[in-house]
Design a protein around this motif. Sequence first.
Motif, PDB file in Angstrom:
ATOM      1  N   GLY A   1       0.613  -1.318   0.108  1.00 56.31           N
ATOM      2  CA  GLY A   1      -0.088   0.253  -0.028  1.00 56.31           C
ATOM      3  C   GLY A   1       0.606   1.237   0.060  1.00 56.31           C
ATOM      4  N   GLU A   2       1.490   1.055   1.072  1.00 57.65           N
ATOM      5  CA  GLU A   2       2.752   2.857   0.935  1.00 57.65           C
ATOM      6  C   GLU A   2       3.277   2.442  -0.934  1.00 57.65           C
ATOM      7  OE1 GLU A   2       4.412   3.305   5.274  1.00 57.65           O
ATOM      8  OE2 GLU A   2       5.767   1.356   3.842  1.00 57.65           O
ATOM      9  N   LEU A   3       3.557   1.450  -1.004  1.00 56.54           N
ATOM     10  CA  LEU A   3       4.790   1.305  -2.583  1.00 56.54           C
ATOM     11  C   LEU A   3       3.901   1.769  -3.129  1.00 56.54           C
ATOM     12  CD1 LEU A   3       7.685   1.116  -3.961  1.00 56.54           C
ATOM     13  CD2 LEU A   3       6.342  -0.984  -4.667  1.00 56.54           C
ATOM     14  N   LEU A   4       2.430   1.696  -3.312  1.00 60.05           N
ATOM     15  CA  LEU A   4       1.819   2.609  -4.662  1.00 60.05           C
ATOM     16  C   LEU A   4       1.361   3.516  -4.784  1.00 60.05           C
ATOM     17  CD1 LEU A   4      -0.392  -0.918  -5.246  1.00 60.05           C
ATOM     18  CD2 LEU A   4       1.463  -0.271  -6.677  1.00 60.05           C
ATOM     19  N   GLU A   5       1.615   4.456  -3.242  1.00 57.06           N
ATOM     20  CA  GLU A   5       1.247   5.769  -3.537  1.00 57.06           C
ATOM     21  C   GLU A   5       2.320   6.222  -4.256  1.00 57.06           C
ATOM     22  OE1 GLU A   5       0.661   6.817   0.474  1.00 57.06           O
ATOM     23  OE2 GLU A   5      -0.815   5.673   1.103  1.00 57.06           O
ATOM     24  N   ILE A   6       3.281   5.687  -4.359  1.00 59.06           N
ATOM     25  CA  ILE A   6       4.556   6.780  -5.347  1.00 59.06           C
ATOM     26  C   ILE A   6       4.510   5.743  -6.631  1.00 59.06           C
ATOM     27  CG2 ILE A   6       7.216   6.295  -4.893  1.00 59.06           C
ATOM     28  CD1 ILE A   6       7.038   6.375  -2.126  1.00 59.06           C
ATOM     29  N   ILE A   7       4.282   5.020  -7.036  1.00 62.68           N
ATOM     30  CA  ILE A   7       4.172   4.053  -8.178  1.00 62.68           C
ATOM     31  C   ILE A   7       2.884   3.152  -8.455  1.00 62.68           C
ATOM     32  CG2 ILE A   7       6.835   4.020  -8.183  1.00 62.68           C
ATOM     33  CD1 ILE A   7       6.381   0.617  -7.484  1.00 62.68           C
ATOM     34  N   PRO A   8       2.108   4.629  -8.650  1.00 62.76           N
ATOM     35  CA  PRO A   8       0.451   3.807  -9.201  1.00 62.76           C
ATOM     36  C   PRO A   8       0.941   2.891 -10.734  1.00 62.76           C
ATOM     37  CG  PRO A   8       0.456   6.120  -8.979  1.00 62.76           C
ATOM     38  CD  PRO A   8       1.654   5.690  -8.022  1.00 62.76           C
ATOM     39  N   TRP A   9       1.623   3.117 -11.415  1.00 62.91           N
ATOM     40  CA  TRP A   9       1.694   2.766 -11.940  1.00 62.91           C
ATOM     41  C   TRP A   9       2.219   1.440 -12.355  1.00 62.91           C
ATOM     42  CZ3 TRP A   9       4.228   7.547 -10.261  1.00 62.91           C
ATOM     43  CH2 TRP A   9       5.614   6.819 -10.385  1.00 62.91           C
ATOM     44  N   ALA A  10       2.796   0.678 -11.542  1.00 62.33           N
ATOM     45  CA  ALA A  10       3.249  -0.711 -11.457  1.00 62.33           C
ATOM     46  C   ALA A  10       2.640  -1.224 -10.936  1.00 62.33           C
ATOM     47  CB  ALA A  10       4.629  -0.349 -11.035  1.00 62.33           C
ATOM     48  N   ARG A  11       1.460  -1.271 -10.324  1.00 60.81           N
ATOM     49  CA  ARG A  11       0.435  -2.380  -9.599  1.00 60.81           C
ATOM     50  C   ARG A  11       0.322  -3.212  -9.979  1.00 60.81           C
ATOM     51  NH1 ARG A  11      -3.607  -1.751  -5.863  1.00 60.81           N
ATOM     52  NH2 ARG A  11      -3.338   0.977  -5.821  1.00 60.81           N
ATOM     53  N   HIS A  12       0.447  -3.195 -11.396  1.00 59.75           N
ATOM     54  CA  HIS A  12      -0.030  -4.869 -12.095  1.00 59.75           C
ATOM     55  C   HIS A  12       1.511  -5.304 -12.085  1.00 59.75           C
ATOM     56  CE1 HIS A  12       2.420  -2.484 -15.087  1.00 59.75           C
ATOM     57  NE2 HIS A  12       3.378  -3.524 -15.641  1.00 59.75           N
ATOM     58  N   LYS A  13       3.081  -5.043 -11.260  1.00 57.99           N
ATOM     59  CA  LYS A  13       4.332  -5.941 -11.147  1.00 57.99           C
ATOM     60  C   LYS A  13       4.345  -6.445  -9.657  1.00 57.99           C
ATOM     61  CE  LYS A  13       6.639  -2.797 -14.571  1.00 57.99           C
ATOM     62  NZ  LYS A  13       7.312  -2.346 -15.014  1.00 57.99           N
ATOM     63  N   VAL A  14       3.502  -5.886  -8.667  1.00 56.36           N
ATOM     64  CA  VAL A  14       3.967  -5.700  -7.608  1.00 56.36           C
ATOM     65  C   VAL A  14       3.567  -7.201  -6.836  1.00 56.36           C
ATOM     66  CG1 VAL A  14       3.644  -4.795  -5.616  1.00 56.36           C
ATOM     67  CG2 VAL A  14       3.821  -3.232  -6.941  1.00 56.36           C
ATOM     68  N   GLN A  15       3.481  -7.878  -5.909  1.00 57.80           N
ATOM     69  CA  GLN A  15       3.371  -9.217  -5.350  1.00 57.80           C
ATOM     70  C   GLN A  15       3.856  -8.859  -3.804  1.00 57.80           C
ATOM     71  OE1 GLN A  15       4.092 -12.866  -7.809  1.00 57.80           O
ATOM     72  NE2 GLN A  15       4.263 -13.928  -6.024  1.00 57.80           N
ATOM     73  N   VAL A  16       2.844  -9.417  -3.253  1.00 58.36           N
ATOM     74  CA  VAL A  16       3.623  -9.546  -1.911  1.00 58.36           C
ATOM     75  C   VAL A  16       4.160 -11.294  -1.489  1.00 58.36           C
ATOM     76  CG1 VAL A  16       3.058  -9.423   0.893  1.00 58.36           C
ATOM     77  CG2 VAL A  16       2.004  -7.762  -1.417  1.00 58.36           C
ATOM     78  N   ILE A  17       5.043 -10.873  -1.254  1.00 57.07           N
ATOM     79  CA  ILE A  17       5.738 -12.600  -0.609  1.00 57.07           C
ATOM     80  C   ILE A  17       6.481 -11.989   0.178  1.00 57.07           C
ATOM     81  CG2 ILE A  17       7.323 -14.566  -0.903  1.00 57.07           C
ATOM     82  CD1 ILE A  17       7.561 -13.345  -4.564  1.00 57.07           C
TER      83      ILE A  17
END
Length: 344
Positions: free
Chosen positions: A140-156
Motif C-alpha cells: 500500500g505504501e509503495l503504490l502511493e509512490i508508483i501507482p502505475w506499477a500495480r500490475h508488477k507488485v506482488q506480496v511475498i
Amino acid sequence: MDVFLGSEEYIEMGGLVSPVFLFRAKRAGGNSIEELFSTIVGGLNNPAKVVNIPHVGASFKALFKNIIFGKRLKGQVFHITGDVQYMALGTGRNTVLTVHDVGSALQGNVLKWFLIKLLWFWLPSLIVRKITVISEFSKGELLEIIPWARHKVQVIPNPVDYERCMIYTRQEPTKFTLLLVGTKPNKNLEKTIEALKGLDVHLNIIGSLTEVQQSLLTATHLTFDNYVNISYDEVLGLYARSSLLCFASTYEGFGMPIIEAQAIGIPVITSNVASMPEVAGDSAILVDPLNVGEIREAVLLVKNNPSKAQELVAKGRVNVERFKLANIVAQYEAVYEEVYNGKA
C-alpha cells in the motif's frame, strides 16, 4: 550457492532458472537483508549466484560505479534484494526488485526526497519486470509512490528458518526477561522502558543504546544486558533465553522478530499499527505503541498468567507456518520463471 548456468544449461536442466542475487556492498553491522536472503538462497532448488555490489554509500560517484558494475553482470534473472533499488538501471528488464519498506527511505529535505523517489522508486519501477514487497502494508505504501506499477507488485512475506530456530531449546530464565530488539527511533524503546518502570523484570536489549536510552534505563533501575553486533545465531539464542518478546515498534515493513520469537516458542507483544497486525494476526497481544499503559498491562498479563503465555506460544506456532522457508522459496521460484520467460 556460487553455481551459475547459461541459457543452454538452463534448457538441459529442464527449465530451472538461475537467479543472480544482488546484495549491498559488504559493511560492518546492519546485514539483516543479507541474512534473510542468504536463507532464501540456501533453500532454492535452483542454482544461484550471490554478488555484493562494490561501492558503499549513496554518493553520485558510488551510484554511477555500481550501476556500471551492474551493466557488466551476466545472468538469466537478477534479484535486487533491497536497499539498492537504483541497481535496476544497470541490471535491466529481467530483474526482480524487492522493496522492504518506504517510510525509512523517504527522509531528509525536499531535494533528497525527489532523488530517492526518482532513483530508488520511479525509474526502477519502469524498468524491472517484477517488484516484490514483504507485506500488504508495504504494498500500500509503495503504490502511493508508483501507482502505475500495480500490475508488477506482488506480496511475498519474509521467511523464518524454522529448522534453524528449532535448534535452540527454550531455557526459561530465573527472572522474567523481556527481549527488546532494536534501538532506532521506530523501535520505541523509550516508551517501552517507561512502561516497564517498577516491574520486577530483566531486559535483553539488542542494539546500540543512545545516551538518552542509557540514562532512562538507569533512572528506572531496570536490570539489563545489552548486545551489539552479534551474530544471527546469537540473536536466536537470546530468544531462547527470554520469557517474552516486547516489540512495540511504531513502524515496520514486516517485523521479523515476531515470527522469529514464535518459531523459538516465546509469547509476543507487538503493535497494532503498520504491518505488525498483518504478520501477527491473533497470535500476539497487540498494543498501541504510544500508550505506555497498554504496553505495561500487556506485559503484566503475560508475566502473571502462565496460561496466557502458553496460549500465545501455541498460537504462535500455528501462525509461523505461513512463513516457513519452503513456502516462501516456492513463491520466489515461480516469480523467477515468470520473469525469465517474459510473462511478468
